[in-house]
Design a protein around this motif. Structure first.
Motif, PDB file in Angstrom:
ATOM      1  N   GLY A  37     104.260  78.193 -12.234  1.00  0.00           N
ATOM      2  CA  GLY A  37     104.513  78.883 -13.495  1.00  0.00           C
ATOM      3  C   GLY A  37     103.595  78.432 -14.610  1.00  0.00           C
ATOM      4  O   GLY A  37     103.554  79.062 -15.659  1.00  0.00           O
ATOM      5  N   LEU A  38     102.873  77.346 -14.405  1.00  0.00           N
ATOM      6  CA  LEU A  38     101.891  76.905 -15.398  1.00  0.00           C
ATOM      7  C   LEU A  38     100.516  77.363 -14.929  1.00  0.00           C
ATOM      8  O   LEU A  38     100.071  76.981 -13.856  1.00  0.00           O
ATOM      9  CB  LEU A  38     101.911  75.384 -15.552  1.00  0.00           C
ATOM     10  N   TYR A  39      99.844  78.178 -15.723  1.00  0.00           N
ATOM     11  CA  TYR A  39      98.551  78.710 -15.330  1.00  0.00           C
ATOM     12  C   TYR A  39      97.440  77.810 -15.861  1.00  0.00           C
ATOM     13  O   TYR A  39      97.260  77.675 -17.068  1.00  0.00           O
ATOM     14  CB  TYR A  39      98.366  80.135 -15.850  1.00  0.00           C
ATOM     15  N   GLN A  40      96.735  77.180 -14.984  1.00  0.00           N
ATOM     16  CA  GLN A  40      95.586  76.321 -15.284  1.00  0.00           C
ATOM     17  C   GLN A  40      95.840  75.343 -16.447  1.00  0.00           C
ATOM     18  O   GLN A  40      95.086  75.301 -17.412  1.00  0.00           O
ATOM     19  CB  GLN A  40      94.352  77.166 -15.567  1.00  0.00           C
ATOM     20  N   PRO A  41      96.875  74.536 -16.346  1.00  0.00           N
ATOM     21  CA  PRO A  41      97.165  73.607 -17.445  1.00  0.00           C
ATOM     22  C   PRO A  41      96.182  72.445 -17.545  1.00  0.00           C
ATOM     23  O   PRO A  41      96.059  71.833 -18.597  1.00  0.00           O
ATOM     24  CB  PRO A  41      98.563  73.102 -17.112  1.00  0.00           C
ATOM     25  N   LEU A  42      95.470  72.140 -16.456  1.00  0.00           N
ATOM     26  CA  LEU A  42      94.593  70.970 -16.453  1.00  0.00           C
ATOM     27  C   LEU A  42      93.163  71.294 -16.869  1.00  0.00           C
ATOM     28  O   LEU A  42      92.422  70.399 -17.273  1.00  0.00           O
ATOM     29  CB  LEU A  42      94.589  70.316 -15.073  1.00  0.00           C
ATOM     30  N   GLY A  43      92.751  72.538 -16.738  1.00  0.00           N
ATOM     31  CA  GLY A  43      91.383  72.884 -17.103  1.00  0.00           C
ATOM     32  C   GLY A  43      91.042  74.289 -16.672  1.00  0.00           C
ATOM     33  O   GLY A  43      91.884  75.026 -16.160  1.00  0.00           O
ATOM     34  N   ARG A  44      89.778  74.637 -16.890  1.00  0.00           N
ATOM     35  CA  ARG A  44      89.307  75.953 -16.469  1.00  0.00           C
ATOM     36  C   ARG A  44      87.926  75.790 -15.853  1.00  0.00           C
ATOM     37  O   ARG A  44      87.170  74.891 -16.210  1.00  0.00           O
ATOM     38  CB  ARG A  44      89.269  76.942 -17.621  1.00  0.00           C
ATOM     39  N   MET A  45      87.618  76.683 -14.936  1.00  0.00           N
ATOM     40  CA  MET A  45      86.304  76.669 -14.300  1.00  0.00           C
ATOM     41  C   MET A  45      85.269  77.166 -15.301  1.00  0.00           C
ATOM     42  O   MET A  45      85.520  78.112 -16.040  1.00  0.00           O
ATOM     43  CB  MET A  45      86.292  77.541 -13.044  1.00  0.00           C
ATOM     44  N   ALA A  46      84.114  76.512 -15.329  1.00  0.00           N
ATOM     45  CA  ALA A  46      83.037  76.880 -16.239  1.00  0.00           C
ATOM     46  C   ALA A  46      81.710  76.685 -15.513  1.00  0.00           C
ATOM     47  O   ALA A  46      81.655  76.126 -14.417  1.00  0.00           O
ATOM     48  CB  ALA A  46      83.100  76.009 -17.498  1.00  0.00           C
ATOM     49  N   GLY A  47      80.657  77.134 -16.127  1.00  0.00           N
ATOM     50  CA  GLY A  47      79.328  76.966 -15.556  1.00  0.00           C
ATOM     51  C   GLY A  47      78.905  78.164 -14.737  1.00  0.00           C
ATOM     52  O   GLY A  47      79.637  79.144 -14.599  1.00  0.00           O
ATOM     53  N   ARG A  48      77.707  78.067 -14.196  1.00  0.00           N
ATOM     54  CA  ARG A  48      77.115  79.164 -13.437  1.00  0.00           C
ATOM     55  C   ARG A  48      77.050  78.811 -11.961  1.00  0.00           C
ATOM     56  O   ARG A  48      76.608  77.717 -11.593  1.00  0.00           O
ATOM     57  CB  ARG A  48      75.719  79.456 -13.974  1.00  0.00           C
ATOM     58  N   LEU A  49      77.455  79.754 -11.124  1.00  0.00           N
ATOM     59  CA  LEU A  49      77.449  79.529  -9.683  1.00  0.00           C
ATOM     60  C   LEU A  49      76.042  79.453  -9.103  1.00  0.00           C
ATOM     61  O   LEU A  49      75.850  78.872  -8.038  1.00  0.00           O
ATOM     62  CB  LEU A  49      78.243  80.621  -8.971  1.00  0.00           C
ATOM     63  N   GLU A  86      93.759  51.067  -5.900  1.00  0.00           N
ATOM     64  CA  GLU A  86      92.577  51.468  -6.660  1.00  0.00           C
ATOM     65  C   GLU A  86      92.277  52.942  -6.377  1.00  0.00           C
ATOM     66  O   GLU A  86      92.204  53.350  -5.222  1.00  0.00           O
ATOM     67  CB  GLU A  86      91.382  50.604  -6.251  1.00  0.00           C
ATOM     68  N   VAL A  87      92.135  53.718  -7.433  1.00  0.00           N
ATOM     69  CA  VAL A  87      91.691  55.109  -7.297  1.00  0.00           C
ATOM     70  C   VAL A  87      90.166  55.044  -7.266  1.00  0.00           C
ATOM     71  O   VAL A  87      89.529  54.683  -8.249  1.00  0.00           O
ATOM     72  CB  VAL A  87      92.181  55.979  -8.471  1.00  0.00           C
ATOM     73  N   VAL A  88      89.575  55.356  -6.096  1.00  0.00           N
ATOM     74  CA  VAL A  88      88.126  55.197  -5.957  1.00  0.00           C
ATOM     75  C   VAL A  88      87.358  56.487  -6.238  1.00  0.00           C
ATOM     76  O   VAL A  88      86.214  56.427  -6.676  1.00  0.00           O
ATOM     77  CB  VAL A  88      87.735  54.640  -4.569  1.00  0.00           C
ATOM     78  N   GLU A  89      87.951  57.620  -5.992  1.00  0.00           N
ATOM     79  CA  GLU A  89      87.338  58.920  -6.279  1.00  0.00           C
ATOM     80  C   GLU A  89      88.450  59.882  -6.654  1.00  0.00           C
ATOM     81  O   GLU A  89      89.572  59.772  -6.163  1.00  0.00           O
ATOM     82  CB  GLU A  89      86.591  59.480  -5.060  1.00  0.00           C
ATOM     83  N   TYR A  90      88.136  60.832  -7.522  1.00  0.00           N
ATOM     84  CA  TYR A  90      89.123  61.847  -7.865  1.00  0.00           C
ATOM     85  C   TYR A  90      88.424  63.084  -8.384  1.00  0.00           C
ATOM     86  O   TYR A  90      87.261  63.047  -8.801  1.00  0.00           O
ATOM     87  CB  TYR A  90      90.111  61.322  -8.924  1.00  0.00           C
ATOM     88  N   VAL A  91      89.134  64.196  -8.348  1.00  0.00           N
ATOM     89  CA  VAL A  91      88.679  65.435  -8.966  1.00  0.00           C
ATOM     90  C   VAL A  91      89.916  66.126  -9.516  1.00  0.00           C
ATOM     91  O   VAL A  91      90.934  66.243  -8.844  1.00  0.00           O
ATOM     92  CB  VAL A  91      87.885  66.344  -7.996  1.00  0.00           C
ATOM     93  N   VAL A  92      89.827  66.512 -10.789  1.00  0.00           N
ATOM     94  CA  VAL A  92      90.906  67.251 -11.434  1.00  0.00           C
ATOM     95  C   VAL A  92      90.489  68.716 -11.458  1.00  0.00           C
ATOM     96  O   VAL A  92      89.444  69.063 -11.991  1.00  0.00           O
ATOM     97  CB  VAL A  92      91.166  66.741 -12.874  1.00  0.00           C
ATOM     98  N   MET A  93      91.299  69.555 -10.851  1.00  0.00           N
ATOM     99  CA  MET A  93      91.060  70.993 -10.789  1.00  0.00           C
ATOM    100  C   MET A  93      92.005  71.678 -11.777  1.00  0.00           C
ATOM    101  O   MET A  93      92.882  71.032 -12.348  1.00  0.00           O
ATOM    102  CB  MET A  93      91.293  71.490  -9.355  1.00  0.00           C
ATOM    103  N   PRO A  94      91.833  72.979 -12.028  1.00  0.00           N
ATOM    104  CA  PRO A  94      92.685  73.640 -13.024  1.00  0.00           C
ATOM    105  C   PRO A  94      94.188  73.550 -12.756  1.00  0.00           C
ATOM    106  O   PRO A  94      94.972  73.460 -13.697  1.00  0.00           O
ATOM    107  CB  PRO A  94      92.213  75.101 -12.982  1.00  0.00           C
ATOM    108  N   GLU A  95      94.604  73.539 -11.485  1.00  0.00           N
ATOM    109  CA  GLU A  95      96.035  73.534 -11.187  1.00  0.00           C
ATOM    110  C   GLU A  95      96.464  72.435 -10.219  1.00  0.00           C
ATOM    111  O   GLU A  95      97.605  72.412  -9.778  1.00  0.00           O
ATOM    112  CB  GLU A  95      96.458  74.904 -10.638  1.00  0.00           C
ATOM    113  N   HIS A  96      95.556  71.527  -9.878  1.00  0.00           N
ATOM    114  CA  HIS A  96      95.906  70.421  -8.985  1.00  0.00           C
ATOM    115  C   HIS A  96      94.863  69.314  -9.101  1.00  0.00           C
ATOM    116  O   HIS A  96      93.858  69.479  -9.785  1.00  0.00           O
ATOM    117  CB  HIS A  96      96.026  70.899  -7.533  1.00  0.00           C
TER     118      HIS A  96
END
Length: 141
Positions: A37-49, A86-96
């Motif tokens: 129910g939360l639409y992209q609360p963490l971020g949005r995709m940006a940039g050029r493919l 220890e968190v060694v690597e991470y990626v935050v996506m728009p919904e996860h």
């Protein structure tokens, strides 16, 4: 749309190995999805493919204030409460988010008791929820 985040979530544990003790040292890949129910609360995709990832104009996630808060909690809070993790690597996506969590020794809480990684993740999520409520003006009811 108001949502009570305290309602129990039904988890799919199909990917967990029943024979594995998740308090043991090792490397774990964790994925956490945000509330439905939360639409992209963490971020949005940006940039050029058509640009490479290394290019400033390449595809990337622009984090929201909530996304930056989750990133900060991920980088700081788990290790603060569990120094063997220890968190060694991470990626935050728009919904996860995805992260690699290394347990350098068996997981033990501050009171010296063996702790399951599920408890660690639950604590991380609780900390994020409290900060979310503070950012959005919602209160823990």
């Amino acid at each position: 749309m108001d949502r009570d985040f305290r309602k129990p979530t039904i988890h799919s544990m199909k990917r967990r190995c029943r024979a594995h003790d998740y308090s043991w040292k090792g490397c774990y890949h964790i994925t956490i999805s945000v509330a439905k129910g939360l639409y992209q609360p963490l971020g949005r995709m940006a940039g050029r493919l058509d640009k490479p990832d290394s290019d400033n104009d390449g595809p990337h996630v622009e984090l929201t204030p909530i996304g930056r808060m989750v990133e900060q909690e991920l980088r700081e809070s788990i290790h603060r409460y569990y120094p063997m993790l220890e968190v060694v690597e991470y990626v935050v996506m728009p919904e996860h988010l995805h992260f690699l969590l290394v347990a350098h020794s068996n997981v033990v809480s501050q009171n010296g008791k063996t702790t399951h990684l599920g408890h660690v993740i639950a604590g991380f999520k609780l900390g994020c929820n409290k900060r979310y409520w503070a950012i959005t003006g919602k209160i823990d009811q």
